[in-house]
Write a protein that holds these residues in place. Sequence first.
Motif, mmCIF file in Angstrom:
data_model
loop_
_atom_site.group_PDB
_atom_site.id
_atom_site.type_symbol
_atom_site.label_atom_id
_atom_site.label_comp_id
_atom_site.label_asym_id
_atom_site.label_seq_id
_atom_site.Cartn_x
_atom_site.Cartn_y
_atom_site.Cartn_z
ATOM 1 N N LYS A 290 -4.966 2.594 7.941
ATOM 2 C CA LYS A 290 -4.959 3.964 8.464
ATOM 3 C C LYS A 290 -4.782 3.948 9.988
ATOM 4 C CE LYS A 290 -8.105 7.920 8.505
ATOM 5 N NZ LYS A 290 -9.405 8.384 8.001
ATOM 6 N N PHE A 291 -5.465 3.034 10.659
ATOM 7 C CA PHE A 291 -5.331 2.898 12.115
ATOM 8 C C PHE A 291 -3.914 2.456 12.492
ATOM 9 C CE2 PHE A 291 -5.249 -0.031 15.717
ATOM 10 C CZ PHE A 291 -5.682 0.801 16.743
ATOM 11 N N LEU A 292 -3.416 1.440 11.806
ATOM 12 C CA LEU A 292 -2.082 0.925 12.133
ATOM 13 C C LEU A 292 -1.009 1.991 11.940
ATOM 14 C CD1 LEU A 292 -2.349 -2.627 10.543
ATOM 15 C CD2 LEU A 292 -2.271 -2.075 12.997
ATOM 16 N N ARG A 293 -1.173 2.830 10.939
ATOM 17 C CA ARG A 293 -0.204 3.906 10.677
ATOM 18 C C ARG A 293 -0.383 5.047 11.673
ATOM 19 N NH1 ARG A 293 2.606 5.626 5.999
ATOM 20 N NH2 ARG A 293 3.990 7.280 6.658
ATOM 21 N N GLY A 294 -1.628 5.527 11.800
ATOM 22 C CA GLY A 294 -1.883 6.710 12.618
ATOM 23 C C GLY A 294 -1.850 6.470 14.113
ATOM 24 N N GLN A 295 -2.400 5.359 14.568
ATOM 25 C CA GLN A 295 -2.508 5.097 16.002
ATOM 26 C C GLN A 295 -1.396 4.214 16.547
ATOM 27 O OE1 GLN A 295 -4.888 6.695 17.855
ATOM 28 N NE2 GLN A 295 -5.240 7.722 15.898
ATOM 29 N N MET A 296 -0.897 3.303 15.713
ATOM 30 C CA MET A 296 0.125 2.363 16.186
ATOM 31 C C MET A 296 1.524 2.737 15.701
ATOM 32 S SD MET A 296 -1.865 0.480 17.929
ATOM 33 C CE MET A 296 -0.803 -0.832 18.433
ATOM 34 N N GLY A 297 1.619 3.687 14.764
ATOM 35 C CA GLY A 297 2.907 4.173 14.305
ATOM 36 C C GLY A 297 3.652 3.241 13.361
ATOM 37 N N MET B 280 0.843 -1.189 0.000
ATOM 38 C CA MET B 280 0.000 0.000 0.000
ATOM 39 C C MET B 280 0.885 1.247 0.000
ATOM 40 S SD MET B 280 -3.164 0.531 2.632
ATOM 41 C CE MET B 280 -3.960 -0.975 2.110
ATOM 42 N N ASP B 281 0.458 2.281 -0.715
ATOM 43 C CA ASP B 281 1.231 3.521 -0.742
ATOM 44 C C ASP B 281 0.466 4.631 -0.030
ATOM 45 O OD1 ASP B 281 -0.698 4.551 -2.517
ATOM 46 O OD2 ASP B 281 0.556 4.224 -4.286
ATOM 47 N N GLU B 282 1.068 5.801 0.009
ATOM 48 C CA GLU B 282 0.478 6.945 0.712
ATOM 49 C C GLU B 282 -0.873 7.367 0.134
ATOM 50 O OE1 GLU B 282 1.386 8.377 3.504
ATOM 51 O OE2 GLU B 282 3.319 7.393 3.748
ATOM 52 N N HIS B 283 -1.088 7.094 -1.164
ATOM 53 C CA HIS B 283 -2.371 7.463 -1.773
ATOM 54 C C HIS B 283 -3.481 6.518 -1.333
ATOM 55 C CE1 HIS B 283 -0.478 10.440 -4.267
ATOM 56 N NE2 HIS B 283 0.344 9.547 -4.783
ATOM 57 N N ALA B 284 -3.158 5.266 -1.113
ATOM 58 C CA ALA B 284 -4.155 4.260 -0.724
ATOM 59 C C ALA B 284 -4.454 4.301 0.775
ATOM 60 C CB ALA B 284 -3.670 2.870 -1.112
ATOM 61 N N LEU B 285 -3.449 4.559 1.567
ATOM 62 C CA LEU B 285 -3.544 4.481 3.023
ATOM 63 C C LEU B 285 -4.772 5.159 3.634
ATOM 64 C CD1 LEU B 285 -2.007 3.568 5.665
ATOM 65 C CD2 LEU B 285 -1.126 5.911 5.693
ATOM 66 N N PRO B 286 -5.111 6.386 3.268
ATOM 67 C CA PRO B 286 -6.226 7.054 3.933
ATOM 68 C C PRO B 286 -7.583 6.368 3.734
ATOM 69 C CG PRO B 286 -4.975 8.612 2.604
ATOM 70 C CD PRO B 286 -4.463 7.254 2.282
ATOM 71 N N TYR B 287 -7.661 5.472 2.779
ATOM 72 C CA TYR B 287 -8.954 4.889 2.420
ATOM 73 C C TYR B 287 -9.181 3.488 2.964
ATOM 74 C CZ TYR B 287 -8.692 8.891 -0.600
ATOM 75 O OH TYR B 287 -8.556 10.164 -1.077
ATOM 76 N N TRP B 288 -8.171 2.876 3.569
ATOM 77 C CA TRP B 288 -8.292 1.528 4.131
ATOM 78 C C TRP B 288 -8.222 1.650 5.647
ATOM 79 C CZ3 TRP B 288 -9.375 -2.841 1.325
ATOM 80 C CH2 TRP B 288 -9.403 -2.652 -0.050
#
Length: 173
Positions: A155-162, A143-151
């Motif tokens: 999105k949770f794993l990136r934003g909340q779990m780092g 997944m890339d930065e364009h896809a991330l906000p929509y899954w």
Amino acid sequence: MNDAASRCPSPGLVSIKTLRSLVCPRLYQETVLHVAQQSETDSADAEHRIIECLRYLYLVSAHPASLRGQFLPVEQEIDDVWHYLILQTREYKTLCEERLPGRFFIHHRSLPYGEHRQEATREQRIEAALRWLPLYRDTFGAMDEHALPYWTMAKFLRGQMGLSLQQIADLDR
């Protein structure tokens, strides 16, 4: 869409070009215009949303036994694209039954999150949400930065779990 994944996908992966070809060019452009107008965004962002919707439908079609009936793993922006495609009934039927790998009609059923929570345990909900990530990676690449906000789970794993995008891609390895 002018990213590396669309120019030179890894062998065996489904490219953005292939995804775009699943719908006729006229419908694709109409959808870009509709999404851009409705969401007050530019055509590039609208295209990212459409591609992620097509990726979602592709995965449901390719993996019906493990994904059909699962709670929608994407954000509302992708569901909105799906709604628009469904309203193009003839083209949507062709997409599902002739273009996607499973060759079956993908029905949309709205299920409020509260009802979904009552039907499954917390562990079952987490497992179901995580199930999409390796299938996405194995089908389309990381997944890339364009896809991330929509899954939602990514999105949770990136934003909340780092977690980094690479760590998300490697979760089941």
